[in-house]
Write a protein that holds these residues in place. Structure first.
Motif: not given
Ligand SMILES: C[S@@+](CC[C@H](N)C(=O)[O-])C[C@H]1O[C@@H](n2cnc3c(N)ncnc32)[C@H](O)[C@@H]1O
Length: 318
Positions: A239-243, A287-289, A311-318
Motif C-alpha cells: 500500500l502507498r501511504p493513505g492506501g 490507522r484502524d477506521i 465482518k468487514l474491517r478496514v485500515a488505512v496505511k499511515v
C-alpha cells in the motif's frame, strides 16, 4: 446501489457488504486496486466502476476456474485489468518485492458460491461428491488425503481448532477406526461417520451436524489462516501511504487474526507494557477506521443468507 456492470447469473457469487466496501475503500480515478480474492468479480466490477476509466485493477485468485469470470469482467471493466493466479500471500509478496504499489486492497475471504455449489469440488456436506475441498485443484493436499492420512490427534486438533467442534475427539476416533477397512472417498461417507460419532441429540442441534467438520477440513486443506497471516503484512507493504486495506472474514478465527494484526500495526510500539518508555522505536503503520467490524444489514442477510457471518474491517496505511 451497485452499478449495472454487476450482472450476475443466479448461480454466481453475490458480493458481500458491497456498498460498505465501496464506501470505505473510497476508490477514485487513477488509482491501483488489488482484488486479492477475485471470485466471480462482483467486488472488482464495483471498484473498477469507481476508477472511472482511469487506473488499474489487479485481480488475484488461486482457483483457475475464475478465468471465465475474469474474461467477462475485463471485457467491460473500462480500465486496465490483469489476473494473477496463485495464493494471495505469495502473489502480494511478489508484487511488493517488485515495487508494485496499490491504493486499495480487498480480501474477501473463504470460498465463493461457485465453489460451494459445484458438488464435484467436494466442499459441501449437502451433496455427495469426491472428498476434495481444494480451492486450487492442482494443490497437493485434498480433504481425502487429510482424512485418510492424518493421525487421530491431528484430526482432533483440526476439528477443535478450525471448526470449534465439541465432539472433535469422538469424530476423529470414528474416522480413524472406519478408514482401516473403508478409506474415505466421498463427502457422504464423512457425513455418515460424523453423524454416527456424535450423541443423538447433537445430530439435531445447531445446523447440519457435519458443518463444523467440513469448515475445519476446508481451512486445513487450503491453509486459510496461514495464508491470511502471511498476506496482511504483504498487503500493507504494497500500500502507498493513505492506501486502504479491507478484509471481509466469515468466522471468528479469521476475524481474530485481522483484528489483532490491525491493532498491533495501529499501535506500533512492541515494548512490554510495563516499560516506562518506548525502546523499540516502531511506529504505527496502520490507522484502524473500523474499530468495530462492519456487519451486513438485516436486508442484506435476508436477500443473501451467506452474508450473515460477514465482518468487514478496514485500515488505512499511515
Ligand atoms: C468469497 S470468494 C470472493 C468473491 C468475490 N469477492 C466476488 O465478489 O465474486 C473468495 C475467492 O477467493 C479465493 N481465495 C480464497 N483464499 C485464497 C488465497 N489464499 N489465495 C488466493 N485466492 C484465494 C477463492 O478461490 C475464491 O474464489
Amino acid at each position: 446501489m451497485l452499478p449495472n456492470v454487476l450482472q450476475t447469473s443466479a448461480s454466481d457469487h453475490v458480493p458481500v457488504l458491497a456498498d460498505e466496501v465501496r464506501e470505505l475503500l473510497a476508490v477514485v480515478p487513477g488509482e491501483t486496486v488489488v482484488d486479492a480474492t477475485f471470485g466471480a468479480g462482483g467486488h472488482s466490477a464495483m471498484l473498477a466502476a469507481d476508477l472511472g476509466g482511469e487506473g488499474k485493477l489487479i485481480a488475484i485468485d488461486r482457483d483457475p476456474s475464475v478465468r471465465t469470470y475474469f474474461d467477462r469482467f475485463k471485457a467491460s471493466a473500462g480500465v486496465s485489468a490483469r489476473l494473477l493466479r496463485g495464493e494471495f500471500s505469495i502473489v502480494l509478496n511478489q508484487l511488493a518485492a517488485n515495487d508494485v504499489r496499490a491504493d486499495a486492497i480487498l480480501l474477501d475471504l473463504g470460498v465463493s458460491s461457485m465453489q460451494l455449489d459445484r458438488p464435484e469440488r467436494g466442499f459441501s456436506y449437502a451433496a455427495d461428491a469426491p472428498l476434495d475441498m481444494r480451492m486450487d485443484a492442482a494443490a497437493e493436499l485434498s480433504a481425502r488425503e487429510l482424512v485418510n492420512g492424518a493421525d487421530e490427534r491431528e484430526l482432533t486438533l483440526i476439528f477443535r481448532r478450525y471448526g470449534e467442534e465439541r465432539y472433535a475427539k469422538q469424530i476423529a476416533r470414528s474416522i480413524v477406526r472406519r478408514r482401516v477397512t473403508h478409506p474415505f472417498e466421498r463427502t457422504s461417507e464423512l457425513v455418515d461417520t460424523v453423524k454416527q460419532a456424535i450423541p443423538t441429540p447433537a445430530r439435531f442441534g445447531d445446523g447440519h451436524p457435519a458443518k463444523r467438520v467440513f469448515q475445519a477440513l476446508r481451512i486445513a486443506v487450503n491453509d486459510e489462516l496461514g495464508a491470511l497471516e502471511a498476506a496482511l503484512p504483504a498487503a500493507v507493504r504494497m500500500l502507498r501511504p493513505g492506501g486502504r486495506l479491507a478484509v471481509i472474514s466469515f468466522h471468528s478465527l479469521e476475524d481474530r487474526i485481522v483484528k489483532q494484526y490491525v491493532r498491533e500495526q495501529a499501535h506500533g510500539c512492541t515494548c512490554p507494557p510495563d516499560f516506562p518508555i518506548c525502546v523499540c522505536g516502531n511506529e504505527p503503520t496502520l490507522r484502524d477506521i473500523t474499530r468495530r467490524p462492519v456487519r451486513p444489514s438485516a436486508r442484506e442477510v435476508e436477500s443473501n443468507p451467506r452474508s450473515s457471518s460477514a465482518k468487514l474491517r478496514v485500515a488505512v496505511k499511515v
